[in-house]
Write an enzyme that holds these catalytic residues in place. Structure first.
Site, PDB file in Angstrom:
ATOM      1  N   ASP A 193       0.827  -1.203   0.000  1.00 25.58           N
ATOM      2  CA  ASP A 193       0.000   0.000   0.000  1.00 25.58           C
ATOM      3  C   ASP A 193       0.866   1.260   0.000  1.00 25.58           C
ATOM      4  OD1 ASP A 193      -2.328   1.461   0.001  1.00 25.58           O
ATOM      5  OD2 ASP A 193      -2.699   1.241   2.146  1.00 25.58           O
ATOM      6  N   SER A 210      -8.252  -5.505   4.160  1.00 30.36           N
ATOM      7  CA  SER A 210      -8.838  -5.141   2.873  1.00 30.36           C
ATOM      8  C   SER A 210      -9.196  -6.333   1.983  1.00 30.36           C
ATOM      9  CB  SER A 210      -7.898  -4.189   2.120  1.00 30.36           C
ATOM     10  OG  SER A 210      -7.713  -3.005   2.864  1.00 30.36           O
ATOM     11  N   ASN A 221     -10.333  -2.778  -6.984  1.00 32.81           N
ATOM     12  CA  ASN A 221      -9.529  -1.816  -7.744  1.00 32.81           C
ATOM     13  C   ASN A 221     -10.055  -1.577  -9.155  1.00 32.81           C
ATOM     14  OD1 ASN A 221      -6.355  -2.864  -6.254  1.00 32.81           O
ATOM     15  ND2 ASN A 221      -7.754  -1.236  -5.657  1.00 32.81           N
TER      16      ASN A 221
END
Length: 253
Positions: free
Chosen positions: A22, A196, A70
């Protein structure tokens, strides 16, 4: 007991390290660069960390590269990411380090040229055996578990699997990660402290390590620091600390 830099016990390095890479976009924005520049720099970090993980004796390195969520990002950023995958899937990093390349995720959503390049790289590196690098691409745990549920339902309807025979192993064997052990250590860079939708089933007993460093700045020393933190923890798996110490004492004897 062999150690590196006088600290890490190489006999107790985690077998499987999973990383949520990240901070690429924020790293770029902090420098006044387009987000794509952060992704490009992040690829260079992947190369360095792959080499270091191999050197330390890690057997599986799983990298969260692109989640199913995403796909909601701007089209230009997605396009840049796909181009990076094609441009940087270099055989050198795998062959030089004797690393096998594997992919988990919903490949059907990927561009055809990316799918082909991934398959070619998997085939070329299939005999490498020092470490396996697994790229989670177009992946999420909820997608994965939904696929497993559908497969089990189909088998039950077909009469090849009885509901009363469904166990944890039934699920484990049908996961995208069925070919490797669950992560011992999960690292997330970039300052966020969540997982996540990443390897939710597999990380039930993983040790977590969060750091503020953006992924492009994550280096070999920080990987070693994460492993050192892991080695200072006691993994109990529901047992008491005394039980674990007694078992370790028996093994050490």
């Amino acid at each position: 007991m062999e150690k590196t830099n006088g600290q890490i016990d190489l006999a107790r390095v985690p077998q499987h390290v999973a990383i949520i890479m990240d901070g690429n976009g924020r790293w770029a924005q902090s420098k006044g660069l387009p987000r794509s520049a952060g992704h490009a720099e992040g690829v260079e970090t992947v190369k360095r960390i792959t080499t270091e993980a191999t050197r330390l004796g890690i057997k599986y390195l799983t990298l969260y590269t692109f989640s199913t969520e995403n796909w909601n990002r701007p089209a230009a950023e997605i396009s840049a990411l796909m181009s990076l995958i094609l441009d940087h899937l270099e055989e050198e990093i795998f062959m030089k380090n004797n690393v096998r390349f594997r992919v988990i995720g919903d490949r059907a959503r990927l561009p055809q040229d990316v799918q082909q390049r991934l398959a070619e790289t998997e085939e070329r590196t299939c005999r490498n055996d020092k470490m396996t690098m697994v790229v989670a691409l177009s992946y999420s745990s909820r997608w994965e578990l939904t696929c497993v549920a559908r497969q089990i339902a189909r088998e039950a309807v077909a009469g090849t699997l009885r509901p009363e025979d469904i166990s944890e192993n039934t699920i484990q064997e049908r996961l995208a990660t069925h070919f490797m052990p669950d992560p011992d250590l999960l690292i997330r860079t970039g300052g966020e402290e969540r997982i996540s939708n990443y390897l939710l089933w597999q990380c039930a007993y993983s040790e977590f390590y969060f750091c503020d460093t953006f992924w492009p700045d994550f280096n070999e020393a920080e990987l070693q620091e994460a492993i050192l933190s892991y080695q200072h923890r006691q993994r109990r798996y529901g047992k008491t600390g005394d039980q674990v110490e007694d078992e370790q004492g028996v093994k050490n004897d």
